[in-house]
Design a protein around this motif. Structure first.
Motif, PDB file in Angstrom:
ATOM      1  N   THR A 146       4.333 -50.214  46.369  1.00 60.35           N
ATOM      2  CA  THR A 146       5.150 -51.341  45.900  1.00 60.35           C
ATOM      3  C   THR A 146       4.396 -52.669  45.977  1.00 60.35           C
ATOM      4  N   GLU A 147       3.373 -52.752  46.828  1.00 62.37           N
ATOM      5  CA  GLU A 147       2.547 -53.965  46.937  1.00 62.37           C
ATOM      6  C   GLU A 147       1.118 -53.573  47.259  1.00 62.37           C
ATOM      7  N   LEU A 148       0.179 -54.355  46.745  1.00 65.21           N
ATOM      8  CA  LEU A 148      -1.235 -54.154  47.018  1.00 65.21           C
ATOM      9  C   LEU A 148      -1.900 -55.518  47.102  1.00 65.21           C
ATOM     10  N   GLN A 149      -2.578 -55.776  48.204  1.00 61.55           N
ATOM     11  CA  GLN A 149      -3.296 -57.038  48.388  1.00 61.55           C
ATOM     12  C   GLN A 149      -4.766 -56.728  48.631  1.00 61.55           C
ATOM     13  N   SER A 200      -4.263 -55.064  52.350  1.00 58.57           N
ATOM     14  CA  SER A 200      -2.980 -54.521  52.776  1.00 58.57           C
ATOM     15  C   SER A 200      -2.253 -53.905  51.591  1.00 58.57           C
ATOM     16  N   PHE A 201      -1.306 -53.049  51.920  1.00 59.65           N
ATOM     17  CA  PHE A 201      -0.471 -52.443  50.887  1.00 59.65           C
ATOM     18  C   PHE A 201       0.849 -52.031  51.510  1.00 59.65           C
ATOM     19  N   LYS A 202       1.824 -51.820  50.651  1.00 62.02           N
ATOM     20  CA  LYS A 202       3.147 -51.435  51.099  1.00 62.02           C
ATOM     21  C   LYS A 202       3.573 -50.200  50.313  1.00 62.02           C
ATOM     22  N   ASP A 234       4.497 -51.218  55.871  1.00 60.51           N
ATOM     23  CA  ASP A 234       3.415 -52.136  55.531  1.00 60.51           C
ATOM     24  C   ASP A 234       2.160 -51.625  56.230  1.00 60.51           C
ATOM     25  N   SER A 277      -2.256 -51.989  56.735  1.00 55.18           N
ATOM     26  CA  SER A 277      -3.415 -52.854  56.531  1.00 55.18           C
ATOM     27  C   SER A 277      -4.690 -52.054  56.729  1.00 55.18           C
TER      28      SER A 277
END
Length: 178
Positions: A28-31, A63-65, A129, A131
């Protein structure tokens, strides 16, 4: 020619040992790592003005979720994990000028440094979450072209395929340098 590139979708593989272990359904998230130089303030005795001097690049973290639980991924966490893992992220980038879909690819070698579960709430999807820490290798490709490359062990830093520190590595006799 000016253009705008928009990421429309992403996927992540946590450990490249299993090419079927795609996270596309839960990501759902990728940084990607923040690229930030380190500076030292310097005020020489003969100058009225202080300056900043670039002295390096800060450590890389990503990081990612993921939605839901991922028991296989949780086993990669912590000191009990045998070694660093390769994390490969793919992004589908769209050119707003041409409408063309372009591949973005990031390769990171590091450790799963954190796995933080969200609080459970009935009727809502719990996620985690994560990392990536201790990153010792990083590559970023855009449209199949290497844009950034860094490797801790060879001390190589490349931008657009050109080494930014080959002269230094050669002077220091660092092996595997170009």
């Amino acid at each position: 020619m000016s253009n705008i590139y928009i990421m429309e979708a992403a996927n992540l593989f946590c450990g490249d040992e299993d090419p079927t272990a795609s996270k596309h359904l839960t990501l759902t998230e990728l940084q990607l790592p923040n690229l930030q130089e380190s500076f030292q303030d310097y005020h020489p005795g003969g100058s009225r003005v202080q300056i900043e001097v670039a002295v390096g690049i800060q450590k890389l973290e990503a990081s990612f979720k993921l939605a839901g639980w991922d028991p296989d991924l949780l086993t990669q966490f912590g000191l009990g994990a045998a070694s660093r893992k390769k994390f490969t992220a793919y992004g589908s980038i769209r050119s707003k000028r041409t409408g063309e879909a372009i591949e973005a690819k990031a390769v990171l070698e590091g450790r799963l440094g954190a796995a933080n579960p969200e609080a459970f709430q009935r009727g809502e999807m719990q996620g985690f979450d994560y990392s990536i820490a201790e990153i010792l290798h990083y590559e970023l490709h855009f449209g199949g072209v290497e844009k950034l490359y860094w490797d801790f062990f060879t001390a190589d830093w490349r931008v657009d395929g050109a080494s930014q520190n080959a002269d230094e590595r050669n002077i220091l006799r660092i092996p595997n340098g170009f």
